[in-house]
Design an enzyme around this catalytic site. Structure first.
Site, short mmCIF file in Angstrom:
data_model
loop_
_atom_site.label_atom_id
_atom_site.label_comp_id
_atom_site.label_asym_id
_atom_site.label_seq_id
_atom_site.Cartn_x
_atom_site.Cartn_y
_atom_site.Cartn_z
N ASN A 1 6.56 -2.18 8.81
CA ASN A 1 7.38 -0.98 8.98
C ASN A 1 6.71 0.02 9.94
O ASN A 1 5.52 -0.08 10.24
CB ASN A 1 7.59 -0.33 7.61
CG ASN A 1 8.77 0.61 7.58
OD1 ASN A 1 9.64 0.56 8.44
ND2 ASN A 1 8.80 1.49 6.60
N ASP B 1 7.59 3.07 -9.85
CA ASP B 1 6.60 3.95 -9.23
C ASP B 1 6.68 5.32 -9.89
O ASP B 1 7.77 5.91 -9.95
CB ASP B 1 6.89 4.08 -7.73
CG ASP B 1 5.80 4.82 -6.97
OD1 ASP B 1 5.03 5.56 -7.62
OD2 ASP B 1 5.74 4.68 -5.75
N LYS C 1 0.83 -1.20 0.00
CA LYS C 1 0.00 0.00 0.00
C LYS C 1 0.87 1.25 0.00
O LYS C 1 1.97 1.25 0.53
CB LYS C 1 -0.92 -0.02 1.23
CG LYS C 1 -1.93 1.12 1.30
CD LYS C 1 -2.84 0.93 2.50
CE LYS C 1 -3.71 2.16 2.73
NZ LYS C 1 -4.57 2.45 1.58
N GLY C 2 0.36 2.34 -0.58
CA GLY C 2 1.11 3.59 -0.60
C GLY C 2 1.37 4.12 0.80
O GLY C 2 0.53 4.00 1.69
N GLY C 3 2.55 4.70 1.00
CA GLY C 3 2.88 5.35 2.26
C GLY C 3 3.39 4.45 3.36
O GLY C 3 3.49 4.88 4.51
N GLU D 1 -1.65 -1.56 10.64
CA GLU D 1 -2.97 -0.93 10.66
C GLU D 1 -3.92 -1.75 9.81
O GLU D 1 -3.49 -2.49 8.92
CB GLU D 1 -2.89 0.51 10.15
CG GLU D 1 -2.10 1.44 11.05
CD GLU D 1 -2.05 2.86 10.51
OE1 GLU D 1 -2.69 3.12 9.45
OE2 GLU D 1 -1.38 3.71 11.12
N LYS E 1 7.81 1.55 1.19
CA LYS E 1 8.32 0.57 0.22
C LYS E 1 9.69 0.96 -0.31
O LYS E 1 10.58 0.12 -0.46
CB LYS E 1 7.35 0.43 -0.97
CG LYS E 1 6.00 -0.13 -0.64
CD LYS E 1 5.18 -0.38 -1.90
CE LYS E 1 4.95 0.89 -2.71
NZ LYS E 1 4.17 1.91 -1.98
N THR E 2 9.85 2.25 -0.63
CA THR E 2 11.10 2.69 -1.24
C THR E 2 12.28 2.52 -0.28
O THR E 2 13.34 2.01 -0.68
CB THR E 2 11.00 4.16 -1.68
OG1 THR E 2 9.99 4.27 -2.68
CG2 THR E 2 12.32 4.65 -2.25
N CYS F 1 1.37 7.86 22.04
CA CYS F 1 2.30 6.79 21.67
C CYS F 1 1.83 5.45 22.23
O CYS F 1 1.86 4.42 21.53
CB CYS F 1 3.70 7.10 22.19
SG CYS F 1 4.45 8.58 21.49
#
EC number: 3.6.-.-
Length: 342
Positions: free
Chosen positions: A270, A55, A26-28, A243, A31-32, A288
């Site tokens: 991550n 991408d 998923k984006g964000g 999440e 991954k990079t 937190c």
């Protein structure tokens, strides 16, 4: 559990037969950073490593603080790690496999009949205008052929978000079906072979030349398709965060990869929070503590769902991971689970 697989990417580093490694999710979710870190670790154990961004955002230039182009460029600070950025989806539109298969079936049913030539024209026109992703598929096929010829030991793909990546991985199967059917119907399409050749970027020439070029391309595509579905050659690393939406998309991704016959046995979770505590074990930051409780719930789900995966758990750091030295330092966390406790 006692037989839980090691929480690292050592299995990937030790599998010397791997040629293609895709990193996606998923984006964000980072991954990079993960793909750059994986490539950095691979450069320690393989002779020539290529990192490719498919991408459209092209974040690997930002990650390494170095501009990359469509040509493999040596990453600063490394002797054998190269990187490049390509636009694998210029139109932002995907290939519909169902439409392809329907047209191929219709063409086969009309082969040799009175409507054969007419159906051939319809088939050609549909490819020219009705499937905007076919040029994308051809570009991807040509890219893989080029990369294969450059003699890299292993190639790491930093992919776009999930939907685009799944279409990308369909391209070898798509191209194999298309070229196999066209060549099987060459008697019907004979008068239009030049048009087919031009459409697929093969230039002009006689019918025999077009058939020869398509046959050669088909052999390359078959090889590519076989490699992508061979767990000894190809694997997919899923990156997520703890999440609900990210876990949901990771499960969807793994299911789709399974349908396509693409191996995946590594998950990177991550951006995990490990809040500091006082002498009594109390977390001073309420937000937190709340976030950690949410993450803990989904980490339990991940451990139960993917007990036969290598699940790497990476912390959310205070500073951005940018530049070769920072990426190399961060990459050690993917190899040594103990480093993530600090």
């Amino acid at each position: 559990m006692s037989d839980q697989l090691e929480a690292s990417i050592k299995n990937i580093l030790e599998q010397k037969t791997l040629k293609w490694i895709f990193v996606g999710g998923k984006g964000g979710v980072g991954k990079t950073t993960c793909s750059c870190s994986l490539a950095a670790q691979l450069s320690k154990v393989r002779e020539r490593v290529l990192l490719i961004s498919t991408d459209p955002a092209h974040n690997i230039s930002d990650a390494f603080s170095q501009k990359f182009t469509k040509t493999p460029t040596l990453v600063e600070g490394f002797k054998n790690l190269f990187a490049m950025e390509i636009d694998s989806n210029p139109n932002g539109e995907g290939v519909e496999m169902g439409n392809i298969e329907e047209m191929l079936q219709n063409a086969a049913q009309n082969e040799g009949g009175s409507g054969g030539f007419s159906m051939g024209k319809d088939f050609l026109q549909s490819f020219a205008g009705g499937l905007p992703g076919i040029d994308e598929a051809m570009s991807f096929g040509e890219m893989i052929k080029l990369i294969d010829s450059l003699d890299f030991d292993v190639v790491v793909f930093d992919t776009a978000p999930t939907g685009h990546t799944l279409r990308l991985l369909q391209f070898p199967t798509l191209l194999e079906k298309v070229f196999t059917k066209i060549l099987s119907l060459q008697g019907m399409f004979g008068p239009m072979m030049n048009q087919f050749g031009g459409m697929f970027g093969m230039g002009g020439g006689s019918m025999n030349e077009m058939i020869e070029k398509m046959t050669t391309t088909l052999e390359s595509v078959k090889k590519m398709n076989a490699q992508f579905k061979d767990p000894n050659c190809t694997t997919f690393v899923c990156v997520c965060i703890a999440e609900f939406l990210s876990l949901y998309e990771t499960e969807r991704l793994i299911q789709e990869l399974s349908k396509q016959g693409i191996d995946t046995h590594n998950i990177i979770v991550n951006q995990l929070l490990f809040p500091d505590t006082d002498a009594n074990g109390t977390v001073s930051c309420r937000k937190c503590a709340s976030r950690q409780a949410i993450q803990s719930k989904y980490l339990t789900d991940i451990d139960e769902l993917y007990e036969d995966f290598h699940v790497v758990k990476l912390p959310l750091l205070e500073a951005e991971v940018r530049g070769g030295p920072a990426i190399l330092q961060f990459s050690e966390r993917m190899v040594d689970p103990e480093a993530n406790k600090n």
